[in-house]
Design an enzyme around this catalytic site. Structure first.
Site, PDB file in Angstrom:
ATOM      1  N   GLN A 194       0.809  -1.210   0.000  1.00 28.91           N
ATOM      2  CA  GLN A 194       0.000   0.000   0.000  1.00 28.91           C
ATOM      3  C   GLN A 194       0.852   1.275   0.000  1.00 28.91           C
ATOM      4  O   GLN A 194       2.035   1.265   0.297  1.00 28.91           O
ATOM      5  CB  GLN A 194      -0.932   0.007   1.211  1.00 28.91           C
ATOM      6  CG  GLN A 194      -2.060  -0.995   1.155  1.00 28.91           C
ATOM      7  CD  GLN A 194      -1.699  -2.344   1.721  1.00 28.91           C
ATOM      8  OE1 GLN A 194      -0.535  -2.638   1.998  1.00 28.91           O
ATOM      9  NE2 GLN A 194      -2.704  -3.184   1.924  1.00 28.91           N
ATOM     10  N   TRP A 472      -4.421   4.101   7.376  1.00 28.89           N
ATOM     11  CA  TRP A 472      -3.812   2.980   8.094  1.00 28.89           C
ATOM     12  C   TRP A 472      -3.685   3.275   9.577  1.00 28.89           C
ATOM     13  O   TRP A 472      -2.987   4.207   9.973  1.00 28.89           O
ATOM     14  CB  TRP A 472      -2.437   2.696   7.507  1.00 28.89           C
ATOM     15  CG  TRP A 472      -1.738   1.461   7.996  1.00 28.89           C
ATOM     16  CD1 TRP A 472      -2.211   0.195   8.020  1.00 28.89           C
ATOM     17  CD2 TRP A 472      -0.394   1.394   8.489  1.00 28.89           C
ATOM     18  NE1 TRP A 472      -1.240  -0.677   8.488  1.00 28.89           N
ATOM     19  CE2 TRP A 472      -0.111   0.035   8.785  1.00 28.89           C
ATOM     20  CE3 TRP A 472       0.613   2.342   8.694  1.00 28.89           C
ATOM     21  CZ2 TRP A 472       1.121  -0.380   9.287  1.00 28.89           C
ATOM     22  CZ3 TRP A 472       1.846   1.925   9.192  1.00 28.89           C
ATOM     23  CH2 TRP A 472       2.085   0.571   9.483  1.00 28.89           C
ATOM     24  N   ALA A 474      -1.827   1.593  12.337  1.00 27.84           N
ATOM     25  CA  ALA A 474      -0.696   0.679  12.186  1.00 27.84           C
ATOM     26  C   ALA A 474      -0.883  -0.591  13.000  1.00 27.84           C
ATOM     27  O   ALA A 474      -1.262  -0.552  14.173  1.00 27.84           O
ATOM     28  CB  ALA A 474       0.599   1.371  12.600  1.00 27.84           C
ATOM     29  N   GLU A 511      -7.490   0.368   6.824  1.00 31.15           N
ATOM     30  CA  GLU A 511      -7.142  -0.817   7.615  1.00 31.15           C
ATOM     31  C   GLU A 511      -7.059  -0.538   9.113  1.00 31.15           C
ATOM     32  O   GLU A 511      -6.535   0.492   9.550  1.00 31.15           O
ATOM     33  CB  GLU A 511      -5.786  -1.367   7.167  1.00 31.15           C
ATOM     34  CG  GLU A 511      -5.759  -1.863   5.735  1.00 31.15           C
ATOM     35  CD  GLU A 511      -4.480  -2.627   5.439  1.00 31.15           C
ATOM     36  OE1 GLU A 511      -4.590  -3.823   5.106  1.00 31.15           O
ATOM     37  OE2 GLU A 511      -3.390  -2.037   5.557  1.00 31.15           O
ATOM     38  N   GLU A 533      -8.627  -4.449   6.023  1.00 37.68           N
ATOM     39  CA  GLU A 533      -8.271  -5.483   6.978  1.00 37.68           C
ATOM     40  C   GLU A 533      -8.789  -5.018   8.326  1.00 37.68           C
ATOM     41  O   GLU A 533      -8.486  -3.894   8.758  1.00 37.68           O
ATOM     42  CB  GLU A 533      -6.753  -5.669   6.995  1.00 37.68           C
ATOM     43  CG  GLU A 533      -6.304  -6.983   7.556  1.00 37.68           C
ATOM     44  CD  GLU A 533      -4.817  -7.198   7.289  1.00 37.68           C
ATOM     45  OE1 GLU A 533      -4.471  -8.211   6.666  1.00 37.68           O
ATOM     46  OE2 GLU A 533      -4.006  -6.348   7.698  1.00 37.68           O
ATOM     47  N   TYR A 536      -6.211  -6.181  14.024  1.00 43.78           N
ATOM     48  CA  TYR A 536      -5.616  -7.397  14.573  1.00 43.78           C
ATOM     49  C   TYR A 536      -5.781  -7.503  16.089  1.00 43.78           C
ATOM     50  O   TYR A 536      -5.697  -8.594  16.651  1.00 43.78           O
ATOM     51  CB  TYR A 536      -4.104  -7.414  14.315  1.00 43.78           C
ATOM     52  CG  TYR A 536      -3.624  -7.542  12.904  1.00 43.78           C
ATOM     53  CD1 TYR A 536      -4.485  -7.579  11.820  1.00 43.78           C
ATOM     54  CD2 TYR A 536      -2.252  -7.629  12.652  1.00 43.78           C
ATOM     55  CE1 TYR A 536      -4.012  -7.695  10.537  1.00 43.78           C
ATOM     56  CE2 TYR A 536      -1.768  -7.748  11.361  1.00 43.78           C
ATOM     57  CZ  TYR A 536      -2.650  -7.778  10.301  1.00 43.78           C
ATOM     58  OH  TYR A 536      -2.160  -7.879   9.032  1.00 43.78           O
TER      59      TYR A 536
END
Length: 638
Positions: A194, A472, A474, A511, A533, A536
């Site tokens: 990206q 993003w 991170a 993301e 995404e 996480y």
């Protein structure tokens, strides 16, 4: 788990999940076996920059600061090669560093058949020609990005998954691999992920590969974006998703999960979806090419600002200069990182446009863009970092503003937004024929330092074009956090919030945000390629609840919206901090005929579960189907 990046002391979390899976990766293995005849080339030794390179105000040229180098075709190729080799050596592993550079080429030819110029591009590096047309600057050689090797002193775990933040534009490449080993001679390699763009390129003489199959595996890649280019046959290889817009291609090799083509001459047909997973639009509904620097016949520097266009196909420069307007550089305030926001705003208020030279700018109050048709152009990934909770860039509700080539970082104190276009109670003084445009504008929350923001990108104006962005939060960085620490420290609630009507996004990558990654409340919105995404790092299911609903969809269209189109979209899940976490839907949209999703998917990357693709439709992306996308061809079904 952390790994030490080669040649630096900074720990970087190894990207997992989608970064380690590719449904068509066997293609890459077969291709590697077919073409590798020798090991990879040794790194070229670093060398000092030649004295004749134009740093800042050299030889009467405008002062573009110490981080801009201008090459002339009369310079010896060896000197240019040495400068660029040294730059790559410094930046190849500098993922979270503060150095920013632009290398610009005056019109002419660089390299010969016997002595090619072979360029490798590292982090925060821009390579660009200064011609009015891409054919005015010719590189006989290559411009490449290889896999980055994260283990065993730079020899193991080689992948492109963290090859972010670099730019290539406005030149021709006549591929010449003389002196390289057998595998490297097989293509010009551009193995990126990206926040990397290729624009206004004319490539000939060989194959363009978006995968580096010459370096030791696993070779995964997660890009990417090409626009306004004329290309030979392209090897997609392991690229999981990609958008090619308004381009000509001689051929395209394959797809992995989500390859999208918009206004592309030679694009593959989409009729076999999802095998292969191509999405092809004959024309791009709204487009505006990114502004670019060019030298006129007298050697003066200008900025070409392309016009917005509708329903286009192919390159903008096929019949001469790209349609638009030319601004002399004297119409710009050329800013340095040491300049105060007060000085920048004063120049903008006097009618100047803004050129941000490479570097990191600390922004404690908003840069305010109030005048219609203002251009804000960053060179070398110029970066605006929020200080004391500021909104670094605030664009008024006016038509025709263009912001391009700028990265915006969250700071230590929470900002309400990082870039805001328009005001929620503005007069909506916009134009469908002259949309405010964001080109190659990137956002970060965390990574090089702690970051906090409520929203990264907020669009409140109507008639806005977003042409390639990576938003993003991170998933790794130099902070040294565990996942739970990151969840509680790097705060990013929403990635992109679109409240304006008639907003178009071509290449929207968002993301890891902690609530909705994208919320689209405006009417008549269009997205062409969406990649997401999910975060996480939620510690528990309780941390990932939307009221009584498990989790937040990766793409949310507001409940009151009546008209919306989405083409080619994927939501990925990798809940590595707690693999038991569920997300009910990858996409959440109103059930109304005017809201249409075409070619969407979810995929599991070995942790967590997305129970449905959209609104309870589609199979679960769970750990029994790791790496196997769950597709919905059309919603509502046709």
């Amino acid at each position: 788990m952390t790994t030490q990046t080669p040649d630096t002391g900074s720990p970087t979390r190894r990207r997992s999940g989608r970064r380690l899976i590719g449904r068509a990766f066997t293609f890459g293995l077969v291709l590697t076996t077919a073409v590798v005849t020798a090991g990879t080339t040794a790194a070229t030794a670093a060398a000092p920059a030649p004295a004749s390179a134009n740093h800042g105000n050299h030889g009467g040229a405008p002062d573009l600061g110490p981080n801009v180098t201008v090459f002339d075709p009369s310079m010896p190729v060896d000197q240019i090669q040495a400068t660029l080799d040294a730059a790559h050596s410094a930046q190849v592993d500098n993922e979270m560093g503060t150095e920013r550079h632009a290398y610009l080429f005056k019109p002419g030819t660089y390299g010969t058949a016997e002595h090619p110029l072979q360029i490798k591009v590292g982090y925060y590096t821009e390579i660009a020609g200064l011609g009015a047309s891409p054919t005015d600057v010719v590189i006989n050689g290559k411009v490449e990005v290889y896999n980055r090797c994260l283990e065993n002193n730079g020899t193991g775990n080689c992948l492109a998954l963290v090859n972010f933040w670099r730019t290539l534009s406005n030149l021709s490449i006549n591929i010449n691999a003389a002196g390289q080993d057998g595998c490297r001679q097989s293509a010009n390699f551009w193995a990126v992920s990206q926040a990397v763009s290729m624009r206004r390129l004319n490539v000939s003489g060989g194959t363009l590969s978006l995968m580096d199959y010459c370096t030791a595996g696993p070779q995964y890649a997660s890009g990417g974006f090409i626009a306004d280019s004329r290309l030979p046959s392209v090897t997609n290889g392991s690229q999981q998703q990609w958008l090619t817009r308004n381009t000509e291609v001689a051929g395209w090799s394959n797809a992995v999960w989500n390859q999208v083509f918009s206004g592309v001459v030679g694009a593959p047909d989409e009729s076999g979806f999802p095998n292969p997973p191509y999405t092809t639009l004959e024309n791009t509904p709204v487009s505006r090419e990114k502004p670019y620097l060019y030298a006129d016949a007298q050697g003066g520097l200008n900025v070409r600002v392309p016009a917005a266009r509708k329903n286009t196909r192919g390159v903008s420069w096929a019949n001469g200069m790209t349609p638009g307007r030319t601004l002399p550089l004297s119409d710009f305030y050329v800013a340095k990182p040491s300049d105060s926001v007060q000085a920048i705003n004063s120049q903008l208020a006097r009618g100047k446009n803004l050129l941000l030279t490479p570097g990191v700018y600390d922004i404690a109050r908003s840069i305010e863009v109030k005048r219609p048709d203002t251009v804000v152009l960053g060179l070398g990934h110029a970066t605006l970092t929020a200080v004391r909770g500021a909104v670094p860039l605030d664009v008024a509700d006016v038509p025709g503003v263009v912001v391009a080539g700028v990265t915006v970082d969250a700071g230590l104190q929470k900002s309400p937004a990082l870039l805001r276009v328009g005001g929620r109670h503005g007069g909506h003084r916009t134009s469908a024929d002259n949309p405010t445009t964001l080109s190659d504008v990137y956002f970060r929350v965390g990574g090089p330092h702690v970051g906090k923001t409520e929203t990264a990108l907020e669009v409140d104006s109507d008639n806005v074009l977003i042409d390639h962005t990576w938003v993003w939060r991170a998933d790794h960085g130099v902070e040294g956090f565990t996942d739970t620490q990151r969840w509680n420290t790097n705060i990013g609630r929403y990635g992109a919030v679109i409240n304006g009507d008639h907003v178009t996004a071509t290449g929207l990558f968002v993301e890891h945000f902690q609530r909705y990654n994208t919320v689209w409340n405006g009417e008549d919105g269009t997205t062409i390629l969406y990649q997401n995404e999910l975060p996480y790092d939620p510690p528990t299911q309780a941390d990932w609840m939307n009221g009584s609903v498990e989790g937040y969809a990766g793409y949310k269209v507001g409940d009151r919206v009546k008209r919306h189109n989405l083409y080619g979209a994927g939501v990925y899940v990798f809940n590595q901090n707690n693999p038991q976490i569920h997300t009910e839907n990858g996409f959440e949209v109103p059930q109304t005929p005017g809201v249409r999703l075409h070619h969407i998917m979810t995929v599991n990357l070995s942790a967590g579960t997305i129970d449905h693709v959209v609104n309870g439709v589609g199979d679960a992306a769970d750990t029994t189907k790791v790496g196997a996308p769950q597709y919905v061809t059309d919603y509502p079904a046709r």
